[in-house]
Design a protein around this motif. Structure first.
Motif, PDB file in Angstrom:
ATOM      1  N   LYS A  64      -1.838  -3.209  -7.590  1.00  0.00           N
ATOM      2  CA  LYS A  64      -3.148  -2.937  -7.002  1.00  0.00           C
ATOM      3  C   LYS A  64      -3.963  -4.220  -6.840  1.00  0.00           C
ATOM      4  CE  LYS A  64      -3.585   1.913  -8.274  1.00  0.00           C
ATOM      5  NZ  LYS A  64      -4.385   2.911  -8.992  1.00  0.00           N
ATOM      6  N   ASN A  86       0.831  -1.197   0.000  1.00  0.00           N
ATOM      7  CA  ASN A  86       0.000   0.000   0.000  1.00  0.00           C
ATOM      8  C   ASN A  86       0.871   1.254   0.000  1.00  0.00           C
ATOM      9  OD1 ASN A  86      -2.591   1.339   0.121  1.00  0.00           O
ATOM     10  ND2 ASN A  86      -2.097   1.824   2.244  1.00  0.00           N
ATOM     11  N   GLU A 107      -1.139  -1.868 -12.131  1.00  0.00           N
ATOM     12  CA  GLU A 107      -2.375  -2.634 -12.000  1.00  0.00           C
ATOM     13  C   GLU A 107      -2.117  -3.947 -11.262  1.00  0.00           C
ATOM     14  OE1 GLU A 107      -6.386  -2.729 -12.197  1.00  0.00           O
ATOM     15  OE2 GLU A 107      -5.142  -1.120 -12.946  1.00  0.00           O
ATOM     16  N   ILE A 131       2.499   1.771  -3.424  1.00  0.00           N
ATOM     17  CA  ILE A 131       1.542   2.320  -4.395  1.00  0.00           C
ATOM     18  C   ILE A 131       1.327   3.810  -4.146  1.00  0.00           C
ATOM     19  CG2 ILE A 131      -0.888   2.288  -5.128  1.00  0.00           C
ATOM     20  CD1 ILE A 131      -0.774  -0.803  -4.658  1.00  0.00           C
ATOM     21  N   ARG A 185      -2.572  -5.956  -3.815  1.00  0.00           N
ATOM     22  CA  ARG A 185      -3.058  -5.293  -2.611  1.00  0.00           C
ATOM     23  C   ARG A 185      -4.497  -5.711  -2.303  1.00  0.00           C
ATOM     24  NH1 ARG A 185      -3.428   1.143  -2.570  1.00  0.00           N
ATOM     25  NH2 ARG A 185      -4.922   0.664  -4.218  1.00  0.00           N
TER      26      ARG A 185
END
Length: 79
Positions: A62, A40, A59, A43, A65
Motif C-alpha cells: 500500500k 493496485n 502495508e 492489492i 502504491r
C-alpha cells in the motif's frame, strides 16, 4: 468491509484527459501508470480473496502504491 476504489480515474476524475494524454506522450508516465495499475489490482485481489499475506507485506504494498500515485499526481499537475 467495503473496499475503496483506488483507480486513478476514480481518484482524479478532473484529470482524466491529462492522464490519457500523458499515457500517449510520456513513457515515464506510462510506466508509472502500469506499475500503479499492477500493484493496485494485486492489492484488490488480496483484499477480496483474503490472500495469504502478512500485515507488514500488505502495508508495504500500500505504501508503494501511494508513492507511485504521488509521482503520477506530480506529473499530472506539472506544467
Amino acid at each position: 468491509m467495503e473496499l475503496l476504489n483506488h483507480d486513478l480515474a476514480h481518484d482524479f476524475p478532473q484529470l482524466i484527459g491529462k492522464i490519457r494524454s500523458l499515457k500517449l506522450s510520456s513513457s515515464r508516465f506510462l510506466h508509472l501508470f502500469n506499475d500503479y495499475d499492477t500493484i493496485n489490482h494485486a492489492i484488490i485481489k488480496i483484499e477480496q480473496d483474503g490472500g495469504a499475506i502478512g500485515d507488514v507485506a500488505m502495508e508495504d504494498m500500500k505504501k508503494k502504491r501511494l508513492k507511485i500515485k504521488d509521482d503520477i499526481y506530480q506529473m499530472l499537475i506539472a506544467g
